[in-house]
Design a protein around this motif. Sequence first.
Motif, PDB file in Angstrom:
ATOM      1  N   VAL A 138     -28.557 -62.780  57.235  1.00 34.04           N
ATOM      2  CA  VAL A 138     -27.344 -63.132  56.511  1.00 34.04           C
ATOM      3  C   VAL A 138     -26.957 -64.569  56.859  1.00 34.04           C
ATOM      4  CG1 VAL A 138     -24.903 -62.600  56.201  1.00 34.04           C
ATOM      5  CG2 VAL A 138     -26.576 -60.751  56.479  1.00 34.04           C
ATOM      6  N   GLY A 139     -26.937 -65.425  55.877  1.00 30.23           N
ATOM      7  CA  GLY A 139     -26.509 -66.803  56.093  1.00 30.23           C
ATOM      8  C   GLY A 139     -27.585 -67.757  56.542  1.00 30.23           C
ATOM      9  N   GLY A 140     -28.844 -67.327  56.606  1.00 29.75           N
ATOM     10  CA  GLY A 140     -29.880 -68.263  57.032  1.00 29.75           C
ATOM     11  C   GLY A 140     -31.188 -67.590  57.376  1.00 29.75           C
ATOM     12  N   HIS A 141     -31.945 -68.229  58.277  1.00 28.54           N
ATOM     13  CA  HIS A 141     -33.253 -67.726  58.696  1.00 28.54           C
ATOM     14  C   HIS A 141     -33.423 -67.898  60.201  1.00 28.54           C
ATOM     15  CE1 HIS A 141     -33.908 -68.495  54.392  1.00 28.54           C
ATOM     16  NE2 HIS A 141     -34.855 -67.592  54.466  1.00 28.54           N
ATOM     17  N   LEU A 142     -34.040 -66.913  60.826  1.00 27.25           N
ATOM     18  CA  LEU A 142     -34.447 -67.002  62.225  1.00 27.25           C
ATOM     19  C   LEU A 142     -35.954 -67.196  62.271  1.00 27.25           C
ATOM     20  CD1 LEU A 142     -32.407 -64.058  63.820  1.00 27.25           C
ATOM     21  CD2 LEU A 142     -31.737 -66.460  63.562  1.00 27.25           C
ATOM     22  N   SER A 143     -36.441 -67.885  63.294  1.00 30.07           N
ATOM     23  CA  SER A 143     -37.889 -68.099  63.421  1.00 30.07           C
ATOM     24  C   SER A 143     -38.281 -68.168  64.887  1.00 30.07           C
ATOM     25  CB  SER A 143     -38.329 -69.381  62.691  1.00 30.07           C
ATOM     26  OG  SER A 143     -37.603 -70.514  63.146  1.00 30.07           O
ATOM     27  N   TRP A 144     -39.498 -67.716  65.148  1.00 28.82           N
ATOM     28  CA  TRP A 144     -40.093 -67.723  66.489  1.00 28.82           C
ATOM     29  C   TRP A 144     -41.548 -68.159  66.375  1.00 28.82           C
ATOM     30  CZ3 TRP A 144     -37.393 -63.799  64.290  1.00 28.82           C
ATOM     31  CH2 TRP A 144     -36.327 -63.215  64.965  1.00 28.82           C
ATOM     32  N   SER A 145     -42.122 -68.595  67.479  1.00 24.82           N
ATOM     33  CA  SER A 145     -43.563 -68.702  67.602  1.00 24.82           C
ATOM     34  C   SER A 145     -44.064 -67.414  68.238  1.00 24.82           C
ATOM     35  CB  SER A 145     -43.961 -69.893  68.474  1.00 24.82           C
ATOM     36  OG  SER A 145     -45.322 -69.774  68.875  1.00 24.82           O
TER      37      SER A 145
END
Length: 333
Positions: free
Chosen positions: A38-45
């Motif tokens: 909600v409201g954006g994006h999360l990211s990981w390696s």
Amino acid sequence: MTEVTLFRSDDLLGIVPPGAPTVLDDAPEHDVMVLEVVGGHLSWSVLSGQAIPAAIIDDLDAAQEWIWAIYGEPVALAVADYRGGRVELPARPELPRLIGQAWRLGYAHWAARWWPASTLDGIAALDGAALEQDIAELTEQCEMLVDGADDPFEPPRTANTAVRQSDYALAAGGDGRGAVLTLDRGVAGWDWRDCPPGLLDASEHAVTWELARDAGLTIARVTVVAAPGLTGPVPAHLRPRARIAEAAEIELELTGDAWVGQTPVAGEESVTVEVYVPGVATPGGDERNGLEIRTRIREFAAQRLRRAAQPETGAFDAPLRAEIAAAAEDSDF
């Protein structure tokens, strides 16, 4: 404790731990996993082993519903008052359990696309139904974050046929057609970005090619090992092609457990072979550190399966149900 940096890019706000990938990167590597929230994006390696994600936010009011949970109240307050520049703050998550669930959900989506299933390398495939169940359960657990923002990815459905690495033999180059002279042959991998999941074996030895003289013609023959369990039929728009040294293109056909094809070519020089699916990728693209990243991902996947054989539940990156099932099935053969 992890430090995060606040920054602004146009109308987007970033909250990024050191070295973490974001959706703003020009060309993300194979190991980047992304979760729409909600409201954006999360990211990981995938390879970093770090639980706290990077966030790129496009709707700050909506994202404030979870920023405090992932990064802590001080970061949430700083974001609310943020006016620009680069600000470094310690991340103190209020809901560490939610971070682990979000990581596993992002990882499950990543595995649906990038898991390097390979008969040749002995990396068991993940069952699509088990993976969908993982995604459904984790989506429910992450309701605060996703709330319908992220739709489950559905990998191609294939037959669940178990094959042991030791039982598999690929006759590289030889197809019994009685060529007068073999001019050259080789073995290679392929760029995982160029084909959908579930079609090709992910090994660096999956692609074999041969140049031969036959009846006065120079013939290029290509064989690509199919993904574990793929038995067809495969829709025409998903069938891979092989591009030979930018001079010829072969439409590959699924025969048994391999994609095969041949075409006459001009000249007798050594060739390069690129395997791709039209509409998914354009051959000839820059792969940068592709081989190195693919090697690291294979090692990562093999280690995940070893962990899944003796699953633990306490770690934020605990094995998925699909990994546990794959490890159990692999040990039965």
